[in-house]
Design a protein around this motif. Structure first.
Motif, short mmCIF file in Angstrom:
data_model
loop_
_atom_site.label_atom_id
_atom_site.label_comp_id
_atom_site.label_asym_id
_atom_site.label_seq_id
_atom_site.Cartn_x
_atom_site.Cartn_y
_atom_site.Cartn_z
N CYS A 26 0.83 -1.22 0.00
CA CYS A 26 0.00 0.00 0.00
C CYS A 26 0.86 1.26 0.00
O CYS A 26 0.53 2.24 -0.66
N HIS A 27 1.95 1.23 0.73
CA HIS A 27 2.79 2.42 0.90
C HIS A 27 3.60 2.74 -0.34
O HIS A 27 3.84 3.92 -0.64
N TYR A 28 4.04 1.72 -1.08
CA TYR A 28 4.94 1.96 -2.20
C TYR A 28 4.37 1.66 -3.58
O TYR A 28 4.91 2.12 -4.57
N VAL A 29 3.29 0.88 -3.67
CA VAL A 29 2.79 0.48 -4.99
C VAL A 29 1.33 0.88 -5.21
O VAL A 29 0.99 1.50 -6.22
N ALA A 30 0.45 0.54 -4.29
CA ALA A 30 -0.98 0.67 -4.51
C ALA A 30 -1.58 2.00 -4.07
O ALA A 30 -2.79 2.21 -4.19
N TYR A 31 -0.77 2.94 -3.60
CA TYR A 31 -1.30 4.21 -3.09
C TYR A 31 -2.15 5.00 -4.08
O TYR A 31 -3.04 5.75 -3.66
N PRO A 32 -1.96 4.87 -5.41
CA PRO A 32 -2.84 5.63 -6.31
C PRO A 32 -4.32 5.25 -6.23
O PRO A 32 -5.18 6.00 -6.67
N ILE A 33 -4.61 4.09 -5.64
CA ILE A 33 -6.02 3.71 -5.45
C ILE A 33 -6.71 4.78 -4.61
O ILE A 33 -7.83 5.21 -4.92
N SER A 34 -6.05 5.23 -3.56
CA SER A 34 -6.60 6.27 -2.69
C SER A 34 -6.72 7.59 -3.45
O SER A 34 -7.71 8.32 -3.30
N VAL A 58 -5.09 -2.32 -13.27
CA VAL A 58 -5.88 -3.53 -13.01
C VAL A 58 -5.05 -4.54 -12.22
O VAL A 58 -5.55 -5.15 -11.26
N GLN A 59 -3.80 -4.72 -12.59
CA GLN A 59 -2.93 -5.66 -11.88
C GLN A 59 -2.73 -5.24 -10.43
O GLN A 59 -2.78 -6.09 -9.52
N ILE A 60 -2.51 -3.97 -10.19
CA ILE A 60 -2.30 -3.49 -8.82
C ILE A 60 -3.56 -3.71 -7.98
O ILE A 60 -3.48 -4.18 -6.84
N LYS A 61 -4.71 -3.40 -8.54
CA LYS A 61 -5.96 -3.60 -7.80
C LYS A 61 -6.20 -5.08 -7.53
O LYS A 61 -6.66 -5.45 -6.45
N LEU A 62 -5.87 -5.95 -8.49
CA LEU A 62 -6.06 -7.39 -8.32
C LEU A 62 -5.14 -7.92 -7.21
O LEU A 62 -5.60 -8.66 -6.32
N VAL A 63 -3.89 -7.57 -7.25
CA VAL A 63 -2.95 -8.04 -6.21
C VAL A 63 -3.38 -7.51 -4.84
O VAL A 63 -3.29 -8.23 -3.84
N THR A 64 -3.88 -6.29 -4.79
CA THR A 64 -4.35 -5.73 -3.52
C THR A 64 -5.51 -6.56 -2.97
O THR A 64 -5.52 -6.89 -1.78
N ARG A 65 -6.44 -6.92 -3.83
CA ARG A 65 -7.60 -7.74 -3.39
C ARG A 65 -7.14 -9.13 -2.93
O ARG A 65 -7.62 -9.64 -1.92
N LEU A 67 -4.23 -10.01 -1.77
CA LEU A 67 -3.53 -9.83 -0.49
C LEU A 67 -4.52 -9.67 0.66
O LEU A 67 -4.36 -10.29 1.73
N MET A 68 -5.57 -8.91 0.42
CA MET A 68 -6.59 -8.73 1.45
C MET A 68 -7.30 -10.06 1.75
O MET A 68 -7.55 -10.38 2.92
N LEU A 69 -7.63 -10.81 0.71
CA LEU A 69 -8.29 -12.11 0.92
C LEU A 69 -7.40 -13.09 1.68
O LEU A 69 -7.87 -13.84 2.53
N ALA A 70 -6.09 -13.05 1.41
CA ALA A 70 -5.16 -13.93 2.13
C ALA A 70 -5.12 -13.57 3.61
O ALA A 70 -5.11 -14.46 4.48
N ILE A 71 -5.12 -12.29 3.91
CA ILE A 71 -5.11 -11.86 5.32
C ILE A 71 -6.40 -12.30 6.00
O ILE A 71 -6.38 -12.80 7.14
N VAL A 72 -7.53 -12.15 5.32
CA VAL A 72 -8.81 -12.58 5.89
C VAL A 72 -8.79 -14.09 6.13
O VAL A 72 -9.22 -14.56 7.20
N ALA A 73 -8.30 -14.87 5.18
CA ALA A 73 -8.28 -16.33 5.31
C ALA A 73 -7.45 -16.77 6.52
O ALA A 73 -7.89 -17.60 7.32
N VAL A 74 -6.27 -16.19 6.68
CA VAL A 74 -5.42 -16.56 7.82
C VAL A 74 -6.06 -16.09 9.13
O VAL A 74 -6.04 -16.79 10.13
N GLY A 75 -6.67 -14.91 9.11
CA GLY A 75 -7.36 -14.41 10.30
C GLY A 75 -8.52 -15.32 10.71
O GLY A 75 -8.69 -15.62 11.90
N VAL A 76 -9.29 -15.78 9.74
CA VAL A 76 -10.40 -16.69 10.03
C VAL A 76 -9.87 -18.02 10.57
O VAL A 76 -10.43 -18.58 11.51
N LEU A 77 -8.80 -18.50 9.99
CA LEU A 77 -8.19 -19.75 10.47
C LEU A 77 -7.78 -19.62 11.93
O LEU A 77 -8.07 -20.51 12.76
N LEU A 78 -7.15 -18.52 12.28
CA LEU A 78 -6.74 -18.32 13.68
C LEU A 78 -7.95 -18.14 14.60
O LEU A 78 -7.95 -18.64 15.74
#
Length: 191
Positions: A26-34, A58-65, A67-78
Motif C-alpha cells: 500500500c505504501h509503495y505500490v498501490a497508493y494511487p487507489i486512494s 488492473v494488476q495493482i488492484k487485483l494483487v491488492t484484493r 492480499l486482502m483475501l489472504a489476510i482474511v483467510a489466515v485471520g479466520v483460520l486463527l
C-alpha cells in the motif's frame, strides 16, 4: 483446524508477514487507489501518477484484493482455532468481521500517501498566498485555487517523470509539518 504449536506459530508468522507485505504494498505500490477515490470525491488538485492506467492499474488492484483475501483467510483460520467454533454461521461471521477490519486497515494504509499529497498541496497553497500578499497582488479565490492546483500538479508531474514522486511527497509533507509547527509556535507566542 490447527493441530500442533508449530502450525499455530506458522499461521501467526504468515499473518504477520502478510500484514507487513500489505503495508509495504500500500505504501509503495498501490497508493494511487486512494488518489483515484479522492479525485472522484471532488478533490480536483489530486495528482494521479503517469503509470496509473490500463493493465498496470488492473494488476495493482487485483494483487491488492488477493492480499486482502489472504489476510482474511489466515485471520479466520486463527479465529476458528482460538474459539473452537468452525460451523457455517460462525465462519461467515468471522469472515465478515475480519473482512471489515482488513478493509478499514487497507483504507488507512492507502490514505497515508494521500495525506502527504494533501500536506504538499496546502503547503504550496500557503506559500503562494504569502507570496501574492507580499507582492500586493489581489487575485480572485477561484483563480488562486486554480493556480495553486496547477503548481502542485506541475511539481508532482516533474517528480513523477524523474522517478522521485514518493521522495518528493515525503519531502513536501515534512516541509508542511515543519511550517505548520512554526506557525503554531508563532501564534502561541503572540497570544
Amino acid at each position: 483446524m490447527i493441530s500442533n504449536p508449530n502450525q499455530l506459530y506458522t499461521a501467526f508468522g504468515v499473518l504477520a508477514g502478510l500484514l507487513l507485505l500489505d503495508w509495504l504494498w500500500c505504501h509503495y505500490v498501490a497508493y494511487p487507489i486512494s488518489f483515484e477515490r479522492k479525485l472522484k470525491k471532488g478533490k480536483p488538485w489530486i495528482y494521479i501518477p503517469i503509470r496509473w492506467k490500463g493493465a498496470y492499474k488492473v494488476q495493482i488492484k487485483l494483487v491488492t484484493r488477493v492480499l486482502m483475501l489472504a489476510i482474511v483467510a489466515v485471520g479466520v483460520l486463527l479465529l476458528t482455532h482460538y474459539t473452537g467454533k468452525s460451523e457455517g454461521p460462525w465462519l461467515l461471521l468471522y469472515t465478515l468481521g475480519t473482512g471489515f477490519l482488513v478493509l478499514r486497515l487497507n483504507a488507512f494504509l492507502l490514505d497515508g500517501r494521500y495525506h502527504q499529497q494533501e500536506d504538499s498541496y496546502y503547503f504550496l497553497h500557503d506559500e503562494l498566498r504569502a507570496k501574492l500578499e507580499s507582492e500586493g497582488k489581489d487575485m480572485a479565490e477561484s483563480a488562486f485555487k486554480s493556480l495553486a492546483a496547477y503548481q502542485h500538479q506541475n511539481l508532482l508531474r516533474k517528480a513523477d517523470e524523474g522517478g522521485i514522486l514518493i521522495k518528493t511527497l515525503g519531502t513536501q509533507a515534512k516541509l508542511s509539518r515543519k511550517y505548520r509547527k512554526e506557525v503554531r509556535t508563532r501564534e502561541t507566542v503572540e497570544t
